[in-house]
Write an enzyme that holds these catalytic residues in place. Sequence first.
Site, short mmCIF file in Angstrom:
data_model
loop_
_atom_site.label_atom_id
_atom_site.label_comp_id
_atom_site.label_asym_id
_atom_site.label_seq_id
_atom_site.Cartn_x
_atom_site.Cartn_y
_atom_site.Cartn_z
N GLU A 142 0.76 -1.27 -0.12
CA GLU A 142 -0.02 -0.08 0.09
C GLU A 142 0.85 1.33 -0.17
O GLU A 142 0.63 2.17 -0.73
CB GLU A 142 -0.86 -0.11 1.16
CG GLU A 142 -1.95 -1.03 1.26
CD GLU A 142 -3.09 -0.73 -0.01
OE1 GLU A 142 -3.15 0.45 -0.56
OE2 GLU A 142 -3.74 -1.53 -0.44
N TYR A 176 -6.60 6.21 5.02
CA TYR A 176 -6.75 5.09 3.63
C TYR A 176 -6.17 3.90 3.97
O TYR A 176 -6.31 2.65 3.98
CB TYR A 176 -6.40 5.61 2.48
CG TYR A 176 -6.15 4.68 1.73
CD1 TYR A 176 -7.19 3.93 0.72
CD2 TYR A 176 -4.99 4.11 1.07
CE1 TYR A 176 -7.38 3.01 -0.01
CE2 TYR A 176 -4.67 3.07 0.18
CZ TYR A 176 -5.73 2.48 -0.07
OH TYR A 176 -5.77 1.43 -1.04
N ASP A 211 -9.81 6.26 -0.60
CA ASP A 211 -8.64 6.97 -1.43
C ASP A 211 -9.41 7.83 -2.67
O ASP A 211 -10.57 7.70 -2.72
CB ASP A 211 -7.34 6.33 -1.92
CG ASP A 211 -7.93 5.05 -2.85
OD1 ASP A 211 -9.13 5.05 -3.28
OD2 ASP A 211 -6.92 4.63 -3.49
#
Length: 349
Positions: free
Chosen positions: A38, A121, A139
């Site tokens: 991520e 997020y 997001d």
Amino acid sequence: MLNLSEKLVAPLLDWYDQGARILPWRSQPTPYRVWVSEIMLQQTRVEAVKPYFERFISALPDIEALANAEEEILLKLWEGLGYYNRVRNLQKAAKMVQSQGDGELPRSPEALQKLPGIGPYTAGAIASIAYGVAVPAVDGNVLRVIARLQASEESISHPAVKRRVQQQLEEIIPLERAGDFNQALMELGATVCLPNGAPDCEHCPVRRYCEGYDKGIAAFLPVKEQKKKRREEKRTVFLLLHQDQVALAKRPPEGLLAGLWEFPSCEGWMSAARAEQYWKEKGARVQSVEEIGNAKHIFSHIEWQMRGYVLRLEDPLEDYQWVNREQRQSQYALPSAFVAFSRWLDKQE
Ligand code: SF4
């Protein structure tokens, strides 16, 4: 504007089950792997991230290895991904996790957000995908999909809009498949409900619930506020050569590209004569000067417009790191801003 409906959830998950992309971090979605992926994906496309992810995980397979990695190795693993603060924060967070708790990433989104580099997020993504916590991960991609589904013409840049989307998703996120639901929404945004123009509505699993499609306005959504124009900065970049070595300098510890290696550079554009004079004033014995062209690099708020010169020197100047080709390529992480000049060097040697 309609509320998001639970009716969306089943078709979205069915679609995801049938055709989810095979991505390296999706097999074995451990908290560490989800976290690294991520962070890499924050500013970089999926296809570009894949090889970096594999390389990073095989060199630093767990939080302990990340916490203990030497900075040069860490930066080298990140070279080409840019936004180096991301990897520095990764390591800071790994050190905090090692020193504070049981050596595992926390499970709750609130605790995750206390770690450097992890915002709402990323915390939502890690908590839901790795731990199955029923929390959304919102997001820009998700905001776009939701704005289209709801035919919302409100600006998705407004924090209030983001908060409302977060709340609406909290109401419908399935408790048993929170991670899959979040990934399905991300996948829809990445492969079907595409940014910058026309979404591929004909292949969308939730088209029948989509207000934007129904009203024929999906391609015009979401509404975004105008971004501030980037500041343009002219720079002169110097490839100082002595025999088979080139000079590298370390950037200041704060600010843009903090602490990274670069080819020496300065603000403004110089003529060849001025460049030669500039280095003579620094004590260099210059054999030749050659202009090698211009390059551009775009950061989030600044655009560098660079003019490059090669200067061959009779002796190496002090205060610089002199490296040969092999050392430059294997040990030093040069930001991608300088890639045009690295390539020029590669071609010469
Ligand atoms: Fe996006 Fe079109 Fe699907 Fe609506 S129907 S969610 S606009 S791809």
